[in-house]
Design a protein around this motif. Structure first.
Motif, PDB file in Angstrom:
ATOM      1  N   ARG A  68      -1.158  -2.023   8.482  1.00 53.80           N
ATOM      2  CA  ARG A  68      -0.007  -1.149   8.280  1.00 53.80           C
ATOM      3  C   ARG A  68       1.087  -1.882   7.516  1.00 53.80           C
ATOM      4  NH1 ARG A  68       0.409   1.551  14.358  1.00 53.80           N
ATOM      5  NH2 ARG A  68      -1.424   2.938  14.166  1.00 53.80           N
ATOM      6  N   ARG A  69       1.307  -3.166   7.845  1.00 57.06           N
ATOM      7  CA  ARG A  69       2.345  -3.923   7.147  1.00 57.06           C
ATOM      8  C   ARG A  69       1.980  -4.129   5.681  1.00 57.06           C
ATOM      9  NH1 ARG A  69       2.308  -7.879  10.226  1.00 57.06           N
ATOM     10  NH2 ARG A  69       1.474  -9.590   8.956  1.00 57.06           N
ATOM     11  N   MET A  70       0.724  -4.396   5.395  1.00 54.28           N
ATOM     12  CA  MET A  70       0.292  -4.569   4.016  1.00 54.28           C
ATOM     13  C   MET A  70       0.383  -3.257   3.244  1.00 54.28           C
ATOM     14  SD  MET A  70      -0.349  -7.759   3.537  1.00 54.28           S
ATOM     15  CE  MET A  70       1.081  -7.992   4.622  1.00 54.28           C
ATOM     16  N   GLU A  71       0.033  -2.160   3.890  1.00 51.53           N
ATOM     17  CA  GLU A  71       0.156  -0.855   3.234  1.00 51.53           C
ATOM     18  C   GLU A  71       1.609  -0.571   2.871  1.00 51.53           C
ATOM     19  OE1 GLU A  71      -1.579   1.790   6.038  1.00 51.53           O
ATOM     20  OE2 GLU A  71      -3.648   1.442   5.371  1.00 51.53           O
ATOM     21  N   MET A  91      -3.041 -16.700   3.396  1.00 53.62           N
ATOM     22  CA  MET A  91      -3.616 -15.928   4.502  1.00 53.62           C
ATOM     23  C   MET A  91      -4.999 -16.471   4.822  1.00 53.62           C
ATOM     24  SD  MET A  91      -2.800 -12.061   3.175  1.00 53.62           S
ATOM     25  CE  MET A  91      -1.165 -11.582   2.648  1.00 53.62           C
ATOM     26  N   ASN A  92      -5.462 -16.105   6.019  1.00 51.50           N
ATOM     27  CA  ASN A  92      -6.832 -16.462   6.370  1.00 51.50           C
ATOM     28  C   ASN A  92      -7.803 -15.461   5.730  1.00 51.50           C
ATOM     29  OD1 ASN A  92      -7.076 -14.126   8.106  1.00 51.50           O
ATOM     30  ND2 ASN A  92      -5.949 -15.252   9.668  1.00 51.50           N
ATOM     31  N   LYS A  93      -9.074 -15.701   5.921  1.00 54.12           N
ATOM     32  CA  LYS A  93     -10.089 -14.908   5.241  1.00 54.12           C
ATOM     33  C   LYS A  93     -10.062 -13.445   5.660  1.00 54.12           C
ATOM     34  CE  LYS A  93     -15.043 -15.017   4.166  1.00 54.12           C
ATOM     35  NZ  LYS A  93     -16.323 -15.755   4.390  1.00 54.12           N
ATOM     36  N   ILE A  94      -9.868 -13.179   6.952  1.00 55.11           N
ATOM     37  CA  ILE A  94      -9.852 -11.795   7.450  1.00 55.11           C
ATOM     38  C   ILE A  94      -8.654 -11.041   6.876  1.00 55.11           C
ATOM     39  CG2 ILE A  94      -9.676 -10.358   9.504  1.00 55.11           C
ATOM     40  CD1 ILE A  94     -11.186 -12.497  11.029  1.00 55.11           C
ATOM     41  N   GLU A  95      -7.492 -11.696   6.856  1.00 53.91           N
ATOM     42  CA  GLU A  95      -6.293 -11.036   6.338  1.00 53.91           C
ATOM     43  C   GLU A  95      -6.425 -10.761   4.831  1.00 53.91           C
ATOM     44  OE1 GLU A  95      -3.003 -12.915   9.456  1.00 53.91           O
ATOM     45  OE2 GLU A  95      -3.340 -13.843   7.499  1.00 53.91           O
ATOM     46  N   ARG A  96      -6.994 -11.716   4.106  1.00 55.18           N
ATOM     47  CA  ARG A  96      -7.196 -11.475   2.666  1.00 55.18           C
ATOM     48  C   ARG A  96      -8.148 -10.309   2.433  1.00 55.18           C
ATOM     49  NH1 ARG A  96      -8.045 -17.078   2.580  1.00 55.18           N
ATOM     50  NH2 ARG A  96     -10.237 -16.751   2.004  1.00 55.18           N
ATOM     51  N   SER A  97      -9.179 -10.228   3.259  1.00 54.08           N
ATOM     52  CA  SER A  97     -10.124  -9.120   3.115  1.00 54.08           C
ATOM     53  C   SER A  97      -9.435  -7.782   3.358  1.00 54.08           C
ATOM     54  CB  SER A  97     -11.286  -9.317   4.095  1.00 54.08           C
ATOM     55  OG  SER A  97     -12.178  -8.228   4.034  1.00 54.08           O
ATOM     56  N   ILE A  98      -8.566  -7.716   4.367  1.00 49.09           N
ATOM     57  CA  ILE A  98      -7.832  -6.470   4.659  1.00 49.09           C
ATOM     58  C   ILE A  98      -6.915  -6.123   3.485  1.00 49.09           C
ATOM     59  CG2 ILE A  98      -6.117  -5.412   6.177  1.00 49.09           C
ATOM     60  CD1 ILE A  98      -7.298  -7.055   8.473  1.00 49.09           C
ATOM     61  N   LEU A  99      -6.212  -7.129   2.945  1.00 46.49           N
ATOM     62  CA  LEU A  99      -5.294  -6.873   1.833  1.00 46.49           C
ATOM     63  C   LEU A  99      -6.050  -6.405   0.595  1.00 46.49           C
ATOM     64  CD1 LEU A  99      -2.542  -6.885   0.546  1.00 46.49           C
ATOM     65  CD2 LEU A  99      -2.743  -9.363   0.223  1.00 46.49           C
ATOM     66  N   HIS A 100      -7.178  -7.027   0.285  1.00 49.66           N
ATOM     67  CA  HIS A 100      -7.974  -6.593  -0.870  1.00 49.66           C
ATOM     68  C   HIS A 100      -8.401  -5.127  -0.709  1.00 49.66           C
ATOM     69  CE1 HIS A 100      -8.135 -10.297  -3.055  1.00 49.66           C
ATOM     70  NE2 HIS A 100      -8.700 -10.971  -2.073  1.00 49.66           N
ATOM     71  N   ASP A 101      -8.754  -4.751   0.505  1.00 47.27           N
ATOM     72  CA  ASP A 101      -9.175  -3.367   0.748  1.00 47.27           C
ATOM     73  C   ASP A 101      -8.002  -2.410   0.561  1.00 47.27           C
ATOM     74  OD1 ASP A 101     -11.267  -1.462   1.738  1.00 47.27           O
ATOM     75  OD2 ASP A 101      -9.801  -1.193   3.348  1.00 47.27           O
ATOM     76  N   VAL A 102      -6.821  -2.777   1.053  1.00 44.24           N
ATOM     77  CA  VAL A 102      -5.633  -1.932   0.891  1.00 44.24           C
ATOM     78  C   VAL A 102      -5.295  -1.773  -0.588  1.00 44.24           C
ATOM     79  CG1 VAL A 102      -3.154  -1.782   1.342  1.00 44.24           C
ATOM     80  CG2 VAL A 102      -4.710  -2.485   3.163  1.00 44.24           C
ATOM     81  N   ALA A 106      -5.300   1.597  -3.014  1.00 52.50           N
ATOM     82  CA  ALA A 106      -4.085   1.993  -3.721  1.00 52.50           C
ATOM     83  C   ALA A 106      -4.288   2.045  -5.235  1.00 52.50           C
ATOM     84  CB  ALA A 106      -2.956   1.021  -3.393  1.00 52.50           C
ATOM     85  N   GLY A 107      -5.442   1.609  -5.743  1.00 49.49           N
ATOM     86  CA  GLY A 107      -5.702   1.669  -7.172  1.00 49.49           C
ATOM     87  C   GLY A 107      -5.103   0.511  -7.953  1.00 49.49           C
ATOM     88  N   LEU A 108      -4.918  -0.626  -7.306  1.00 50.60           N
ATOM     89  CA  LEU A 108      -4.370  -1.805  -7.967  1.00 50.60           C
ATOM     90  C   LEU A 108      -5.466  -2.860  -8.152  1.00 50.60           C
ATOM     91  CD1 LEU A 108      -0.996  -2.106  -6.000  1.00 50.60           C
ATOM     92  CD2 LEU A 108      -1.457  -0.831  -8.100  1.00 50.60           C
ATOM     93  N   THR A 109      -5.066  -3.990  -8.712  1.00 46.45           N
ATOM     94  CA  THR A 109      -5.987  -5.105  -8.938  1.00 46.45           C
ATOM     95  C   THR A 109      -5.498  -6.305  -8.145  1.00 46.45           C
ATOM     96  OG1 THR A 109      -6.432  -4.310 -11.179  1.00 46.45           O
ATOM     97  CG2 THR A 109      -7.083  -6.568 -10.674  1.00 46.45           C
ATOM     98  N   SER A 110      -6.419  -7.042  -7.550  1.00 49.08           N
ATOM     99  CA  SER A 110      -6.036  -8.196  -6.737  1.00 49.08           C
ATOM    100  C   SER A 110      -6.989  -9.348  -6.992  1.00 49.08           C
ATOM    101  CB  SER A 110      -6.034  -7.841  -5.244  1.00 49.08           C
ATOM    102  OG  SER A 110      -7.331  -7.458  -4.827  1.00 49.08           O
ATOM    103  N   VAL A 122      -3.185 -14.405  -2.160  1.00 45.18           N
ATOM    104  CA  VAL A 122      -3.585 -13.210  -2.919  1.00 45.18           C
ATOM    105  C   VAL A 122      -2.444 -12.802  -3.839  1.00 45.18           C
ATOM    106  CG1 VAL A 122      -4.266 -10.780  -2.764  1.00 45.18           C
ATOM    107  CG2 VAL A 122      -5.121 -12.427  -1.081  1.00 45.18           C
ATOM    108  N   MET A 123      -2.811 -12.426  -5.068  1.00 47.67           N
ATOM    109  CA  MET A 123      -1.855 -11.838  -6.012  1.00 47.67           C
ATOM    110  C   MET A 123      -2.360 -10.452  -6.401  1.00 47.67           C
ATOM    111  SD  MET A 123      -0.534 -14.826  -8.620  1.00 47.67           S
ATOM    112  CE  MET A 123       0.626 -13.662  -9.339  1.00 47.67           C
ATOM    113  N   ILE A 124      -1.453  -9.498  -6.453  1.00 49.44           N
ATOM    114  CA  ILE A 124      -1.819  -8.135  -6.823  1.00 49.44           C
ATOM    115  C   ILE A 124      -1.102  -7.769  -8.126  1.00 49.44           C
ATOM    116  CG2 ILE A 124      -2.204  -7.500  -4.428  1.00 49.44           C
ATOM    117  CD1 ILE A 124       0.448  -6.019  -4.452  1.00 49.44           C
ATOM    118  N   PHE A 125      -1.740  -6.913  -8.920  1.00 50.33           N
ATOM    119  CA  PHE A 125      -1.212  -6.511 -10.229  1.00 50.33           C
ATOM    120  C   PHE A 125      -1.349  -4.998 -10.377  1.00 50.33           C
ATOM    121  CE2 PHE A 125      -2.945 -10.737 -10.451  1.00 50.33           C
ATOM    122  CZ  PHE A 125      -2.045 -11.470 -11.198  1.00 50.33           C
TER     123      PHE A 125
END
Length: 248
Positions: A68-71, A91-102, A106-110, A122-125
């Protein structure tokens, strides 16, 4: 038992014995009540199972809260027109995986960067500002991305490539010595002698070096034939003289 003595009949006694045998077999087949050691083991197992369940529920709640916080952060990033990219904390591996999925939803690139697990982030664009290969390479090397510097490097690279192509079209370069051999050996033969030796050549009988002009035959054909006939007659006269090579 004697009949008429007033005791129980023989058949009734047999039936009672059969019932006792059946009850004994049932009791023997039942498990014995657990001892004190077994009860302690079972109690610890129940407590451990309860703790595991509690930890799993807690981890599940943490994942839900993190998502929810990442969203929320990704949504704020999308709505902010001044931002084209966003860098998150390691972030740890699980958190990065959740962020990549979010980010994907959302239609972005990470992308994830970092050499070890502790420093990986993680960097998002935004799609319209997707990074180039040069920019990604800079992040992988732990460098800050500078568009002006990257443009200068690209321009220099293209210039070097064009110069290499022009050099290939010109062919191999003609190598000229830095000094003239006449100057190099002038202390031995002198400058005048070096120049003269470069343009003229005199006959040297010791080494058989004769100019071509000296080898040219200037006689006419008739003169040459007369000289050949004279030499032939001379040899014939020598052969016919006494004591010559022709006598036996």
């Amino acid at each position: 038992m004697v009949p008429g003595s007033g005791g129980p009949p023989e058949g009734a006694e047999c039936g009672a014995m059969a019932e006792l045998d059946l009850l004994g077999s049932i009791l023997s087949s039942m498990e014995r009540p657990p001892g004190l050691g077994d009860q302690e083991t079972r109690r610890r197992a129940r407590e451990q199972a309860a703790r595991m369940k509690k930890l799993q529920e807690q981890e599940k709640r943490q994942k839900v809260e993190f998502r929810r916080r990442m969203e929320k952060e990704v949504s704020d990033f999308i709505q902010d027109s001044t931002q084209t990219k966003k860098k998150f904390q390691p972030m740890n591996k699980i958190e990065r995986s959740i962020l990549h999925d979010v980010v994907e939803v959302a239609g972005l690139t990470s992308f994830s960067f970092g050499d070890d697990e502790e420093s990986r982030y993680v960097m998002i664009f935004k799609k319209e500002f997707a990074p180039s290969d040069e920019e990604l390479e800079a992040y992988r090397c732990g460098e800050e991305w500078d568009p002006q510097r990257a443009e200068e490097k690209r321009r220099l690279k293209e210039l070097a490539q064009r110069e290499a192509e022009q050099e290939a079209l010109r062919g191999p370069a003609v190598v000229s010595p830095n000094t003239d051999y006449k100057d190099k050996y002038s202390h031995l033969i002198g400058k005048v002698a070096a120049k003269d030796a470069a343009h003229t050549m005199e006959a040297n009988k010791a080494y058989g070096c004769v100019p071509v002009a000296n080898k040219r035959d200037t006689r006419s054909i008739e003169e040459a034939m007369n000289e050949i006939r004279a030499k032939k007659r001379l040899r014939q006269n020598e052969d016919t003289e006494p004591g010559g090579a022709g006598t036996s």
